[in-house]
Write a protein that holds these residues in place. Sequence first.
Motif, PDB file in Angstrom:
ATOM      1  N   ARG A 120      29.798  35.131  34.192  1.00  0.00           N
ATOM      2  CA  ARG A 120      28.669  35.473  33.320  1.00  0.00           C
ATOM      3  C   ARG A 120      27.383  35.370  34.136  1.00  0.00           C
ATOM      4  NH1 ARG A 120      29.438  31.934  28.640  1.00  0.00           N
ATOM      5  NH2 ARG A 120      30.626  33.651  27.720  1.00  0.00           N
ATOM      6  N   GLU A 121      26.325  36.056  33.703  1.00  0.00           N
ATOM      7  CA  GLU A 121      25.039  35.926  34.376  1.00  0.00           C
ATOM      8  C   GLU A 121      24.639  34.452  34.418  1.00  0.00           C
ATOM      9  OE1 GLU A 121      20.515  37.820  34.359  1.00  0.00           O
ATOM     10  OE2 GLU A 121      21.872  38.243  32.674  1.00  0.00           O
ATOM     11  N   GLY A 122      24.255  33.993  35.593  1.00  0.00           N
ATOM     12  CA  GLY A 122      23.993  32.578  35.797  1.00  0.00           C
ATOM     13  C   GLY A 122      25.105  31.892  36.567  1.00  0.00           C
ATOM     14  N   GLY A 123      26.307  32.516  36.607  1.00  0.00           N
ATOM     15  CA  GLY A 123      27.382  32.009  37.452  1.00  0.00           C
ATOM     16  C   GLY A 123      28.527  31.303  36.757  1.00  0.00           C
ATOM     17  N   GLU A 124      28.483  31.148  35.420  1.00  0.00           N
ATOM     18  CA  GLU A 124      29.595  30.497  34.732  1.00  0.00           C
ATOM     19  C   GLU A 124      30.877  31.306  34.911  1.00  0.00           C
ATOM     20  OE1 GLU A 124      31.097  29.213  30.226  1.00  0.00           O
ATOM     21  OE2 GLU A 124      29.133  30.186  30.502  1.00  0.00           O
ATOM     22  N   VAL A 125      31.930  30.640  35.351  1.00  0.00           N
ATOM     23  CA  VAL A 125      33.219  31.293  35.564  1.00  0.00           C
ATOM     24  C   VAL A 125      33.981  31.334  34.242  1.00  0.00           C
ATOM     25  CG1 VAL A 125      35.426  31.197  36.780  1.00  0.00           C
ATOM     26  CG2 VAL A 125      33.313  30.551  37.970  1.00  0.00           C
ATOM     27  N   LEU A 126      34.376  32.537  33.836  1.00  0.00           N
ATOM     28  CA  LEU A 126      35.078  32.723  32.569  1.00  0.00           C
ATOM     29  C   LEU A 126      36.579  32.892  32.745  1.00  0.00           C
ATOM     30  CD1 LEU A 126      32.568  35.237  30.909  1.00  0.00           C
ATOM     31  CD2 LEU A 126      32.632  32.744  30.679  1.00  0.00           C
ATOM     32  N   ALA A 127      37.002  33.427  33.894  1.00  0.00           N
ATOM     33  CA  ALA A 127      38.437  33.634  34.138  1.00  0.00           C
ATOM     34  C   ALA A 127      38.661  33.851  35.623  1.00  0.00           C
ATOM     35  CB  ALA A 127      38.949  34.838  33.350  1.00  0.00           C
ATOM     36  N   THR A 128      39.845  33.446  36.099  1.00  0.00           N
ATOM     37  CA  THR A 128      40.248  33.661  37.487  1.00  0.00           C
ATOM     38  C   THR A 128      41.674  34.187  37.506  1.00  0.00           C
ATOM     39  OG1 THR A 128      38.828  31.857  38.265  1.00  0.00           O
ATOM     40  CG2 THR A 128      40.555  32.610  39.759  1.00  0.00           C
ATOM     41  N   ILE A 129      41.899  35.256  38.266  1.00  0.00           N
ATOM     42  CA  ILE A 129      43.232  35.825  38.417  1.00  0.00           C
ATOM     43  C   ILE A 129      43.622  35.734  39.892  1.00  0.00           C
ATOM     44  CG2 ILE A 129      44.634  37.917  38.262  1.00  0.00           C
ATOM     45  CD1 ILE A 129      42.739  38.781  35.959  1.00  0.00           C
ATOM     46  N   SER A 130      44.621  34.930  40.202  1.00  0.00           N
ATOM     47  CA  SER A 130      45.095  34.779  41.571  1.00  0.00           C
ATOM     48  C   SER A 130      45.975  35.964  41.948  1.00  0.00           C
ATOM     49  CB  SER A 130      45.877  33.474  41.724  1.00  0.00           C
ATOM     50  OG  SER A 130      45.039  32.367  41.492  1.00  0.00           O
ATOM     51  N   LEU A 131      45.846  36.408  43.203  1.00  0.00           N
ATOM     52  CA  LEU A 131      46.604  37.546  43.698  1.00  0.00           C
ATOM     53  C   LEU A 131      47.258  37.173  45.023  1.00  0.00           C
ATOM     54  CD1 LEU A 131      43.875  40.110  42.729  1.00  0.00           C
ATOM     55  CD2 LEU A 131      46.220  40.175  41.868  1.00  0.00           C
ATOM     56  N   PRO A 132      48.336  37.864  45.427  1.00  0.00           N
ATOM     57  CA  PRO A 132      49.088  37.446  46.607  1.00  0.00           C
ATOM     58  C   PRO A 132      48.427  37.785  47.938  1.00  0.00           C
ATOM     59  CG  PRO A 132      50.088  39.385  45.622  1.00  0.00           C
ATOM     60  CD  PRO A 132      49.025  38.931  44.674  1.00  0.00           C
ATOM     61  N   ASP A 133      47.443  38.697  47.916  1.00  0.00           N
ATOM     62  CA  ASP A 133      46.751  39.091  49.144  1.00  0.00           C
ATOM     63  C   ASP A 133      45.259  39.172  48.856  1.00  0.00           C
ATOM     64  OD1 ASP A 133      49.058  39.588  50.908  1.00  0.00           O
ATOM     65  OD2 ASP A 133      49.499  41.250  49.547  1.00  0.00           O
ATOM     66  N   GLY A 134      44.486  39.558  49.872  1.00  0.00           N
ATOM     67  CA  GLY A 134      43.053  39.714  49.677  1.00  0.00           C
ATOM     68  C   GLY A 134      42.752  40.779  48.641  1.00  0.00           C
ATOM     69  N   ALA A 135      41.838  40.465  47.722  1.00  0.00           N
ATOM     70  CA  ALA A 135      41.459  41.405  46.666  1.00  0.00           C
ATOM     71  C   ALA A 135      40.201  42.153  47.090  1.00  0.00           C
ATOM     72  CB  ALA A 135      41.224  40.658  45.363  1.00  0.00           C
ATOM     73  N   PHE A 136      40.280  43.483  47.167  1.00  0.00           N
ATOM     74  CA  PHE A 136      39.176  44.299  47.677  1.00  0.00           C
ATOM     75  C   PHE A 136      38.350  44.953  46.584  1.00  0.00           C
ATOM     76  CE2 PHE A 136      41.750  43.722  51.366  1.00  0.00           C
ATOM     77  CZ  PHE A 136      40.869  43.742  52.431  1.00  0.00           C
ATOM     78  N   ASP A 137      38.964  45.299  45.461  1.00  0.00           N
ATOM     79  CA  ASP A 137      38.194  45.932  44.389  1.00  0.00           C
ATOM     80  C   ASP A 137      38.974  45.817  43.084  1.00  0.00           C
ATOM     81  OD1 ASP A 137      36.081  47.188  43.182  1.00  0.00           O
ATOM     82  OD2 ASP A 137      36.191  49.023  44.355  1.00  0.00           O
ATOM     83  N   GLU A 189      40.514  50.895  48.271  1.00  0.00           N
ATOM     84  CA  GLU A 189      39.164  50.471  47.882  1.00  0.00           C
ATOM     85  C   GLU A 189      38.655  51.379  46.768  1.00  0.00           C
ATOM     86  OE1 GLU A 189      36.689  48.528  47.983  1.00  0.00           O
ATOM     87  OE2 GLU A 189      36.685  47.274  49.777  1.00  0.00           O
ATOM     88  N   SER A 190      37.468  51.038  46.257  1.00  0.00           N
ATOM     89  CA  SER A 190      36.762  51.862  45.273  1.00  0.00           C
ATOM     90  C   SER A 190      37.628  52.185  44.058  1.00  0.00           C
ATOM     91  CB  SER A 190      36.253  53.154  45.919  1.00  0.00           C
ATOM     92  OG  SER A 190      35.413  53.866  45.026  1.00  0.00           O
ATOM     93  N   ALA A 191      38.127  51.162  43.400  1.00  0.00           N
ATOM     94  CA  ALA A 191      38.861  51.371  42.155  1.00  0.00           C
ATOM     95  C   ALA A 191      37.897  51.805  41.058  1.00  0.00           C
ATOM     96  CB  ALA A 191      39.567  50.079  41.746  1.00  0.00           C
ATOM     97  N   ARG A 192      38.253  52.858  40.339  1.00  0.00           N
ATOM     98  CA  ARG A 192      37.422  53.373  39.246  1.00  0.00           C
ATOM     99  C   ARG A 192      38.325  53.802  38.094  1.00  0.00           C
ATOM    100  NH1 ARG A 192      34.223  51.516  42.390  1.00  0.00           N
ATOM    101  NH2 ARG A 192      32.299  52.467  43.198  1.00  0.00           N
ATOM    102  N   TRP A 193      37.896  53.519  36.865  1.00  0.00           N
ATOM    103  CA  TRP A 193      38.583  54.037  35.685  1.00  0.00           C
ATOM    104  C   TRP A 193      37.765  55.212  35.176  1.00  0.00           C
ATOM    105  CZ3 TRP A 193      43.296  53.362  33.777  1.00  0.00           C
ATOM    106  CH2 TRP A 193      43.563  53.842  32.487  1.00  0.00           C
ATOM    107  N   HIS A 194      38.376  56.397  35.076  1.00  0.00           N
ATOM    108  CA  HIS A 194      37.641  57.605  34.689  1.00  0.00           C
ATOM    109  C   HIS A 194      38.560  58.543  33.924  1.00  0.00           C
ATOM    110  CE1 HIS A 194      34.683  60.827  34.974  1.00  0.00           C
ATOM    111  NE2 HIS A 194      35.632  61.640  35.420  1.00  0.00           N
ATOM    112  N   ASP A 195      38.080  59.004  32.775  1.00  0.00           N
ATOM    113  CA  ASP A 195      38.840  59.943  31.944  1.00  0.00           C
ATOM    114  C   ASP A 195      40.256  59.449  31.671  1.00  0.00           C
ATOM    115  OD1 ASP A 195      36.796  61.706  31.520  1.00  0.00           O
ATOM    116  OD2 ASP A 195      37.430  63.171  33.029  1.00  0.00           O
TER     117      ASP A 195
END
Length: 263
Positions: A212-229, A15-21
């Motif tokens: 996007r704000e308002g709910g328009e879907v711009l892209a979807t990436i399917s994954l083999p298991d539940g995506a948590f972060d 969980e808690s994926a972060r990009w830092h430095d």
Amino acid sequence: MGSPREVLTGIVMGESARWHDGQLWFCDWGAGEVIRLEGSSPSVVARVRGLPFCIDWLPGGDLLILDGPGARLLRAGSLHADLSDIDGSHPWNDIAVDSRGNVFVNNIGYDFPAGPAPGLIAVVTPSGSVRQVADGLEFPNGMAVTADDGTLIVAESHASRLTAFDIGADGSLTNRRVWADLPGAAPDGICIDRAGAVWYAAVPNQHCQLVREGGEVLATISLPDGAFDCALTDDGRTLYALTADYANLFGGRTGRLFAIPLS
């Protein structure tokens, strides 16, 4: 947009994926570890007695670790803030920091998976004061602050939506509004791209989706298991996603980390 590439396996509960430095960081709840990815090799940065629910950094660079069940916000291994006066009975879940040093922390309001009950958001200010700034949230989950420090966006998993608040200089939250309705989804972790759209991870849907704000879907990436972060690199060219077998959480090392090229 390319296909997801498996980067790491054998995570208990990521969980808690972060990009830092220039590096990808995340928490492994089941192992009680904060992990930094160095190239393709994981390095344990910290171990927490309890559960390291979430991480973020203060403007000066100090790492914050949220011990959710312990209602403790840790800084350099020591207590930065005690959250138990706000709620010491239910798990604290996610944190997000603005450039002023305000630390927003949410609490789901009940002991998962029992419930539901209303959740809340508290702020820890640079002076160390702790106060509640929002309530009535339906399982508050991932949070992110916009680049201009003007807006806090929070995923309400049980309400299938992203909710936004205006941020005051003192950490106050006002002007609550629906940022995006997400019918049929239970958004978990989120991150904001350079155009201001939001990537959210969804466990039962097994995908990461850009809206996007308002709910328009711009892209979807399917994954083999539940995506948590999920987390974006600074250049916005790669999305990282943490997944696990939701039916077997903590029952084995089913967690994986994927990298998805976006351009």
